[in-house]
Design a protein around this motif. Structure first.
Motif, PDB file in Angstrom:
ATOM      1  N   GLN A  60       0.860  -1.184   0.000  1.00 57.25           N
ATOM      2  CA  GLN A  60       0.000   0.000   0.000  1.00 57.25           C
ATOM      3  C   GLN A  60       0.895   1.233   0.000  1.00 57.25           C
ATOM      4  OE1 GLN A  60      -3.351   0.159  -0.069  1.00 57.25           O
ATOM      5  NE2 GLN A  60      -3.403   2.370   0.075  1.00 57.25           N
ATOM      6  N   ILE A  61       0.712   2.137  -0.947  1.00 56.71           N
ATOM      7  CA  ILE A  61       1.508   3.361  -1.015  1.00 56.71           C
ATOM      8  C   ILE A  61       0.781   4.447  -0.234  1.00 56.71           C
ATOM      9  CG2 ILE A  61       2.441   5.156  -2.523  1.00 56.71           C
ATOM     10  CD1 ILE A  61       2.898   2.953  -4.608  1.00 56.71           C
ATOM     11  N   ILE A 116       5.950   2.832   0.997  1.00 56.31           N
ATOM     12  CA  ILE A 116       5.296   1.579   0.644  1.00 56.31           C
ATOM     13  C   ILE A 116       5.832   0.496   1.571  1.00 56.31           C
ATOM     14  CG2 ILE A 116       6.970   1.089  -1.186  1.00 56.31           C
ATOM     15  CD1 ILE A 116       4.635  -0.316  -2.673  1.00 56.31           C
ATOM     16  N   THR A 117       4.939  -0.301   2.120  1.00 55.28           N
ATOM     17  CA  THR A 117       5.346  -1.412   2.978  1.00 55.28           C
ATOM     18  C   THR A 117       4.995  -2.716   2.278  1.00 55.28           C
ATOM     19  OG1 THR A 117       3.240  -1.320   4.159  1.00 55.28           O
ATOM     20  CG2 THR A 117       5.080  -0.124   5.132  1.00 55.28           C
ATOM     21  N   THR A 118       5.902  -3.673   2.335  1.00 58.60           N
ATOM     22  CA  THR A 118       5.697  -4.969   1.705  1.00 58.60           C
ATOM     23  C   THR A 118       6.116  -6.070   2.656  1.00 58.60           C
ATOM     24  OG1 THR A 118       7.858  -4.796   0.658  1.00 58.60           O
ATOM     25  CG2 THR A 118       5.974  -4.145  -0.663  1.00 58.60           C
ATOM     26  N   LYS A 119       5.646  -7.271   2.383  1.00 60.70           N
ATOM     27  CA  LYS A 119       6.007  -8.456   3.168  1.00 60.70           C
ATOM     28  C   LYS A 119       6.456  -9.550   2.216  1.00 60.70           C
ATOM     29  CE  LYS A 119       2.646  -7.535   6.785  1.00 60.70           C
ATOM     30  NZ  LYS A 119       1.434  -7.998   7.458  1.00 60.70           N
ATOM     31  N   ALA A 124      13.190  -5.149  -2.399  1.00 59.10           N
ATOM     32  CA  ALA A 124      13.287  -5.102  -3.861  1.00 59.10           C
ATOM     33  C   ALA A 124      11.900  -4.984  -4.481  1.00 59.10           C
ATOM     34  CB  ALA A 124      14.000  -6.346  -4.381  1.00 59.10           C
ATOM     35  N   ASP A 125      10.938  -5.710  -3.949  1.00 56.75           N
ATOM     36  CA  ASP A 125       9.581  -5.626  -4.470  1.00 56.75           C
ATOM     37  C   ASP A 125       8.994  -4.233  -4.226  1.00 56.75           C
ATOM     38  OD1 ASP A 125       7.360  -7.093  -5.744  1.00 56.75           O
ATOM     39  OD2 ASP A 125       6.340  -6.631  -3.858  1.00 56.75           O
ATOM     40  N   GLY A 126       9.263  -3.665  -3.051  1.00 54.67           N
ATOM     41  CA  GLY A 126       8.784  -2.313  -2.752  1.00 54.67           C
ATOM     42  C   GLY A 126       9.385  -1.282  -3.686  1.00 54.67           C
ATOM     43  N   VAL A 127      10.663  -1.417  -3.969  1.00 58.39           N
ATOM     44  CA  VAL A 127      11.331  -0.486  -4.903  1.00 58.39           C
ATOM     45  C   VAL A 127      10.724  -0.617  -6.300  1.00 58.39           C
ATOM     46  CG1 VAL A 127      13.529  -0.028  -6.098  1.00 58.39           C
ATOM     47  CG2 VAL A 127      13.489  -0.296  -3.602  1.00 58.39           C
TER      48      VAL A 127
END
Length: 93
Positions: free
Chosen positions: A25-26, A36-39, A49-52
């Motif tokens: 979610q941005i 942006i947070t990712t798991k 890397a996925d967030g970037v």
């Protein structure tokens, strides 16, 4: 032979799981900075890397390029906590 097949299956499953990260979610922060947070299942670096990548796509949709301002990540605790990452960025001309 069974051990070889088991080892190959384990490696293949690990590679698959390391590559799986969540859609983040941005969230807009202050001064044109977004977060942006990712798991991910194992490695914080794969979540980062996925967030970037998602941040780059976000900025490209606006005709701009992404500038990374900060990032933080933590590796997973197997079976308890997924790997997670927070990427802060801005979109620039």
């Amino acid at each position: 032979m069974k051990i070889t097949h088991l080892a190959a299956a384990t490696v293949a499953a690990s590679v698959f799981l390391v590559g799986c990260a969540s859609q983040g979610q941005i969230t807009p922060l202050d001064n044109g900075i977004y977060m942006i947070t990712t798991k991910a299942f194992f490695l914080g670096v794969s979540a980062t890397a996925d967030g970037v990548n998602q941040a780059q796509a976000f900025c490209q949709q606006r005709g701009k390029r992404m500038e990374l301002t900060n990032s933080q990540s933590a590796d997973a605790v197997l079976g308890l906590v997924p790997a997670r990452s927070a990427v802060m960025f801005r979109c620039i001309d």
